[in-house]
Design an enzyme around this catalytic site. Structure first.
Site, mmCIF file in Angstrom:
data_model
loop_
_atom_site.group_PDB
_atom_site.id
_atom_site.type_symbol
_atom_site.label_atom_id
_atom_site.label_comp_id
_atom_site.label_asym_id
_atom_site.label_seq_id
_atom_site.Cartn_x
_atom_site.Cartn_y
_atom_site.Cartn_z
ATOM 1 C CE1 TYR A 154 -3.888 2.286 0.823
ATOM 2 C CE2 TYR A 154 -2.434 3.206 2.493
ATOM 3 C CZ TYR A 154 -3.592 3.273 1.745
ATOM 4 O OH TYR A 154 -4.455 4.327 1.903
ATOM 5 C CE LYS A 158 -3.802 5.150 -1.458
ATOM 6 N NZ LYS A 158 -4.859 5.628 -2.397
#
Length: 243
Positions: A154, A158
């Site tokens: 993640y 991002k």
């Protein structure tokens, strides 16, 4: 809808990850501002209900699939003749410490977050260039800058979105297109998955998670004509979490 209002009359707006949370609240804000709103999500049943409530067009799609993405944009152009605003909000979690992450855990998270952002932006660019106008707002995360245990996939996705935002902003500025991002901190289904004992550590000195509608105000501003001289910015909308 709060005190901040914008007029999106005549504008076509695409919001991904729109069946719930920030995307759902945002779609409602744009609809209230008189935009023609296209809500995109993988969950067809939840999307259909949300689109009915908002008064928007719901289009089930997988943002990690190029054919799905191009089908969505083609539908928007067929129905309205233009696409003005794209909000890349779709996301998933596959949290594990890195030595337990599988290839699928890694690939799925990157393909939805970073890959979906890339695919939708790429599909909209020809129309933005033709119109000499476009607004892209990407949803990134505090984790993309600072990391978080159990979220190597993640965090990587991002962080990639931040780099993509700044690069696309430079490439598209000459065509009247702005590309910005927000780093939110709101109560969503994704934050609900955080263990209770972890909440205090995550929120730190701030008193609460925001309501998703509080993110929508910031995104609508970045998508507005009034924000036409703002591009390449990553705006923290996090109550001071990133301080």
């Amino acid at each position: 809808m709060g005190n901040i209002t914008f007029d999106f009359t005549g504008k076509s707006v695409v919001v991904t990850g729109a069946a719930r949370g920030i995307g759902r609240a945002l779609a409602g804000h744009f609809a209230d501002a008189k935009a023609t709103v296209f809500m995109v999500d993988f969950d067809k049943d939840e999307l259909d209900q949300a689109a009915r409530e908002v008064g928007a067009v719901g289009i089930p799609a997988d943002v990690s699939n190029t054919e799905d993405v191009e089908r969505v944009v083609a539908t928007v152009i067929d129905e309205t003749g233009r696409v003005d605003v794209l909000v890349n909000n779709a996301g998933i979690l596959r949290d594990r410490v890195l030595w337990k992450l599988t290839d699928d855990d890694w690939n799925q998270v990157l393909e939805v977050h970073a890959g979906g952002t890339f695919r939708f932006t790429r599909a909209c660019v020809p129309h933005f260039r033709r119109q000499k106008f476009g607004r892209v707002v990407n949803v990134t995360s505090y984790t993309g800058l600072h990391g978080n245990r159990g979220q190597a996939n993640y965090a990587t996705a991002k962080a990639g979105i931040i780099g993509f935002t700044k690069t696309a902003a430079k490439e598209l500025a000459a065509f009247g297109v702005t590309v910005n991002a927000i780093s939110p901190n709101a109560a969503t289904r994704m934050t609900a998955s955080i263990p209770h004992e972890k909440i205090a550590e995550v929120t730190g000195p701030i008193p609460r998670f925001a309501d998703p509608s509080e993110m929508a105000d910031a995104i609508c501003f970045l998508a507005s004509e009034e924000a036409g001289y703002i591009t390449g910015v990553v705006l923290p909308v996090d109550g001071g979490l990133s301080l």
